[in-house]
Design a protein around this motif. Sequence first.
Motif, PDB file in Angstrom:
ATOM      1  N   THR A  51      37.823  77.054  42.309  1.00  0.00           N
ATOM      2  CA  THR A  51      36.836  77.191  43.385  1.00  0.00           C
ATOM      3  C   THR A  51      35.439  77.512  42.873  1.00  0.00           C
ATOM      4  O   THR A  51      34.451  76.893  43.305  1.00  0.00           O
ATOM      5  CB  THR A  51      37.295  78.278  44.366  1.00  0.00           C
ATOM      6  OG1 THR A  51      38.578  77.923  44.889  1.00  0.00           O
ATOM      7  CG2 THR A  51      36.300  78.407  45.511  1.00  0.00           C
ATOM      8  N   LEU A  52      35.302  78.482  41.973  1.00  0.00           N
ATOM      9  CA  LEU A  52      33.961  78.869  41.518  1.00  0.00           C
ATOM     10  C   LEU A  52      33.245  77.727  40.812  1.00  0.00           C
ATOM     11  O   LEU A  52      32.041  77.514  41.015  1.00  0.00           O
ATOM     12  CB  LEU A  52      34.059  80.088  40.597  1.00  0.00           C
ATOM     13  CG  LEU A  52      34.410  81.409  41.294  1.00  0.00           C
ATOM     14  CD1 LEU A  52      34.476  82.542  40.276  1.00  0.00           C
ATOM     15  CD2 LEU A  52      33.399  81.743  42.389  1.00  0.00           C
ATOM     16  N   VAL A  53      33.969  76.970  40.002  1.00  0.00           N
ATOM     17  CA  VAL A  53      33.354  75.818  39.339  1.00  0.00           C
ATOM     18  C   VAL A  53      32.987  74.756  40.369  1.00  0.00           C
ATOM     19  O   VAL A  53      31.924  74.125  40.293  1.00  0.00           O
ATOM     20  CB  VAL A  53      34.287  75.236  38.265  1.00  0.00           C
ATOM     21  CG1 VAL A  53      33.714  73.948  37.678  1.00  0.00           C
ATOM     22  CG2 VAL A  53      34.518  76.253  37.160  1.00  0.00           C
ATOM     23  N   GLY A  54      33.841  74.552  41.363  1.00  0.00           N
ATOM     24  CA  GLY A  54      33.530  73.591  42.414  1.00  0.00           C
ATOM     25  C   GLY A  54      32.297  73.980  43.208  1.00  0.00           C
ATOM     26  O   GLY A  54      31.468  73.127  43.544  1.00  0.00           O
ATOM     27  N   ALA A  70      25.831  66.677  38.851  1.00  0.00           N
ATOM     28  CA  ALA A  70      26.787  67.622  38.266  1.00  0.00           C
ATOM     29  C   ALA A  70      27.499  66.950  37.092  1.00  0.00           C
ATOM     30  O   ALA A  70      27.756  65.738  37.097  1.00  0.00           O
ATOM     31  CB  ALA A  70      27.800  68.068  39.310  1.00  0.00           C
ATOM     32  N   SER A  71      27.830  67.741  36.089  1.00  0.00           N
ATOM     33  CA  SER A  71      28.551  67.233  34.930  1.00  0.00           C
ATOM     34  C   SER A  71      29.901  66.670  35.353  1.00  0.00           C
ATOM     35  O   SER A  71      30.683  67.345  36.029  1.00  0.00           O
ATOM     36  CB  SER A  71      28.757  68.354  33.917  1.00  0.00           C
ATOM     37  OG  SER A  71      29.715  67.997  32.950  1.00  0.00           O
ATOM     38  N   LEU A  72      30.183  65.419  34.972  1.00  0.00           N
ATOM     39  CA  LEU A  72      31.454  64.805  35.325  1.00  0.00           C
ATOM     40  C   LEU A  72      32.616  65.557  34.677  1.00  0.00           C
ATOM     41  O   LEU A  72      33.706  65.658  35.261  1.00  0.00           O
ATOM     42  CB  LEU A  72      31.461  63.330  34.906  1.00  0.00           C
ATOM     43  CG  LEU A  72      32.646  62.486  35.386  1.00  0.00           C
ATOM     44  CD1 LEU A  72      32.797  62.559  36.893  1.00  0.00           C
ATOM     45  CD2 LEU A  72      32.487  61.036  34.938  1.00  0.00           C
ATOM     46  N   ALA A  73      32.392  66.084  33.481  1.00  0.00           N
ATOM     47  CA  ALA A  73      33.440  66.865  32.815  1.00  0.00           C
ATOM     48  C   ALA A  73      33.762  68.114  33.631  1.00  0.00           C
ATOM     49  O   ALA A  73      34.929  68.501  33.769  1.00  0.00           O
ATOM     50  CB  ALA A  73      32.996  67.252  31.407  1.00  0.00           C
ATOM     51  N   TRP A  74      32.726  68.767  34.180  1.00  0.00           N
ATOM     52  CA  TRP A  74      32.954  69.959  34.995  1.00  0.00           C
ATOM     53  C   TRP A  74      33.655  69.605  36.306  1.00  0.00           C
ATOM     54  O   TRP A  74      34.502  70.365  36.788  1.00  0.00           O
ATOM     55  CB  TRP A  74      31.623  70.649  35.279  1.00  0.00           C
ATOM     56  CG  TRP A  74      31.118  71.458  34.129  1.00  0.00           C
ATOM     57  CD1 TRP A  74      31.260  71.181  32.806  1.00  0.00           C
ATOM     58  CD2 TRP A  74      30.372  72.679  34.203  1.00  0.00           C
ATOM     59  NE1 TRP A  74      30.652  72.143  32.036  1.00  0.00           N
ATOM     60  CE2 TRP A  74      30.094  73.084  32.868  1.00  0.00           C
ATOM     61  CE3 TRP A  74      29.913  73.463  35.249  1.00  0.00           C
ATOM     62  CZ2 TRP A  74      29.380  74.232  32.570  1.00  0.00           C
ATOM     63  CZ3 TRP A  74      29.196  74.618  34.963  1.00  0.00           C
ATOM     64  CH2 TRP A  74      28.938  74.995  33.635  1.00  0.00           C
ATOM     65  N   VAL A  75      33.292  68.465  36.885  1.00  0.00           N
ATOM     66  CA  VAL A  75      33.955  68.020  38.111  1.00  0.00           C
ATOM     67  C   VAL A  75      35.443  67.794  37.855  1.00  0.00           C
ATOM     68  O   VAL A  75      36.302  68.208  38.649  1.00  0.00           O
ATOM     69  CB  VAL A  75      33.288  66.737  38.646  1.00  0.00           C
ATOM     70  CG1 VAL A  75      34.102  66.148  39.799  1.00  0.00           C
ATOM     71  CG2 VAL A  75      31.859  67.028  39.098  1.00  0.00           C
ATOM     72  N   GLN A  76      35.760  67.143  36.727  1.00  0.00           N
ATOM     73  CA  GLN A  76      37.159  66.893  36.410  1.00  0.00           C
ATOM     74  C   GLN A  76      37.893  68.176  36.045  1.00  0.00           C
ATOM     75  O   GLN A  76      39.086  68.336  36.347  1.00  0.00           O
ATOM     76  CB  GLN A  76      37.261  65.859  35.295  1.00  0.00           C
ATOM     77  CG  GLN A  76      36.791  64.475  35.724  1.00  0.00           C
ATOM     78  CD  GLN A  76      36.959  63.412  34.653  1.00  0.00           C
ATOM     79  OE1 GLN A  76      37.515  63.663  33.579  1.00  0.00           O
ATOM     80  NE2 GLN A  76      36.486  62.210  34.941  1.00  0.00           N
ATOM     81  N   ARG A 212      35.637  56.699  35.329  1.00  0.00           N
ATOM     82  CA  ARG A 212      35.772  56.844  36.786  1.00  0.00           C
ATOM     83  C   ARG A 212      36.931  56.027  37.347  1.00  0.00           C
ATOM     84  O   ARG A 212      37.657  56.496  38.227  1.00  0.00           O
ATOM     85  CB  ARG A 212      34.463  56.445  37.473  1.00  0.00           C
ATOM     86  CG  ARG A 212      33.316  57.413  37.200  1.00  0.00           C
ATOM     87  CD  ARG A 212      32.086  57.038  38.008  1.00  0.00           C
ATOM     88  NE  ARG A 212      30.940  57.883  37.698  1.00  0.00           N
ATOM     89  CZ  ARG A 212      30.697  59.054  38.266  1.00  0.00           C
ATOM     90  NH1 ARG A 212      31.525  59.499  39.204  1.00  0.00           N
ATOM     91  NH2 ARG A 212      29.626  59.763  37.935  1.00  0.00           N
ATOM     92  N   ASP A 213      37.100  54.803  36.866  1.00  0.00           N
ATOM     93  CA  ASP A 213      38.170  53.962  37.389  1.00  0.00           C
ATOM     94  C   ASP A 213      39.534  54.555  37.060  1.00  0.00           C
ATOM     95  O   ASP A 213      40.434  54.593  37.913  1.00  0.00           O
ATOM     96  CB  ASP A 213      38.046  52.548  36.816  1.00  0.00           C
ATOM     97  CG  ASP A 213      39.116  51.617  37.360  1.00  0.00           C
ATOM     98  OD1 ASP A 213      39.128  51.383  38.581  1.00  0.00           O
ATOM     99  OD2 ASP A 213      39.950  51.132  36.554  1.00  0.00           O
TER     100      ASP A 213
END
Length: 444
Positions: A51-54, A70-76, A212-213
Amino acid sequence: MQDAHSPKSSTPSCADRMSTVPAAFAREQVLIHLLMAFIATGLIFMLLPGTLVGVWNLFTISSEHAADSASLAWVQAHGHAQLFGWIGSFILGIGFYSTPNVRRVSTFGFRQGWLCWGLWTAGVALRWIADMYSWQWRVLLPVSSLMELLAVTLFLIQSARGHKLALIVKRKIEPWAVLVLGGTAGLALTVGFNVGECLYLTAAASTPVFPRDVASRLLVLATWGFVVPIVWGFTAHWMLVFLGLRPTNQALLLSGFWTCVGGVAFSLAGWFLPGATLILLGSFLAVVALRLFEPAEKPAKTAGVHPSFPAFVRLAYGWLIVAAFLSLWAAMAHGAAGIAGAGRHALTVGFFSTMVFSVAPRILPAFMSRKQLFSSKLMLVSLSALTAGCLVRVVSQIVAYQGYADWAWTVLPASATLELLAFLAFGINMLGTMLQPPMLPRLQ
């Protein structure tokens, strides 16, 4: 009197039965401790890496007015912690606890459970570190994925053993169990897919980020192929009694499940439009089969939880249909980021989280041998804040990301704040419940 040479009676004596009581209580306590370990771990992943990272990611996107800021690595990292670390830990813990005849197995089965918990927890944590910090990711990424795979393998072995014993006794598998087993197979495929991609990235990529795919296909498998069928199965198993529903249309439920499986298969092959179409159809069939929106046959059992419990379960299934519709809309719009992201949020927060927030307070106190839920008012707060936050997020994400109106960018942080409040309230409620003294007698 019985002759010395006559065969002994096969009926266990009273003394024999009494001697098994302490052993049964001991096994139950070990099983409860294992369940609580999975639940506590899930709560930690839910609140901190999840949650906090989101929330941080969403505040970054809102301030920059750009979906890709936002960093894609952080999103993942956020997604993996929420889906595997939180939902996955809850499902594995409840799965171990509710596996048929698990209380009759030897202590070896419990050792497998603890080993599964350790491997799963370490695997998810290492994956989060690799995504967040890119530290030694060529080592951590494959190691974490293999640890998760091994944990699931141990769970499957124990689950297969328990269901085999149940099948011998009942000689059939109930339709709800077919869905749960199908979702468990989806979990195995998900972690296998994850291992393959992690090994590929280690050998050929410059970052630990999934393309992404590939990430989209993995997410379809993890959500619609793993979590959704398990939630449908447990709904058919538990909600018939808890909500006083009319008997489930089992044939229609199985049709919805297999239709959804077909949609997942099409999506994995890259045919997202027919895949999303079948997923929407399968979801609709499942909702009709579960008869959630028909008049109840008996009063709902809400003792110990907030009386709004039945309404939020039904609301969760409303979010399921919204999520499936948005997925189809996104496929028709050639993967529009705002619509696709809103659909994922409607599914993961609207459906998954609302179901967990509704059902966990109803079943976990009894499973953990606690007298009652810590607070029914906190249950209402968590569900209300979650619903409001999810609604704001889904609407504002579509409006902002698709460029319909600039005001929506400033609304996004409000959704994150509401959802953070919801997760905190749920976490406090579950922690307070676990800290209550157990009802089982203490063994000397």
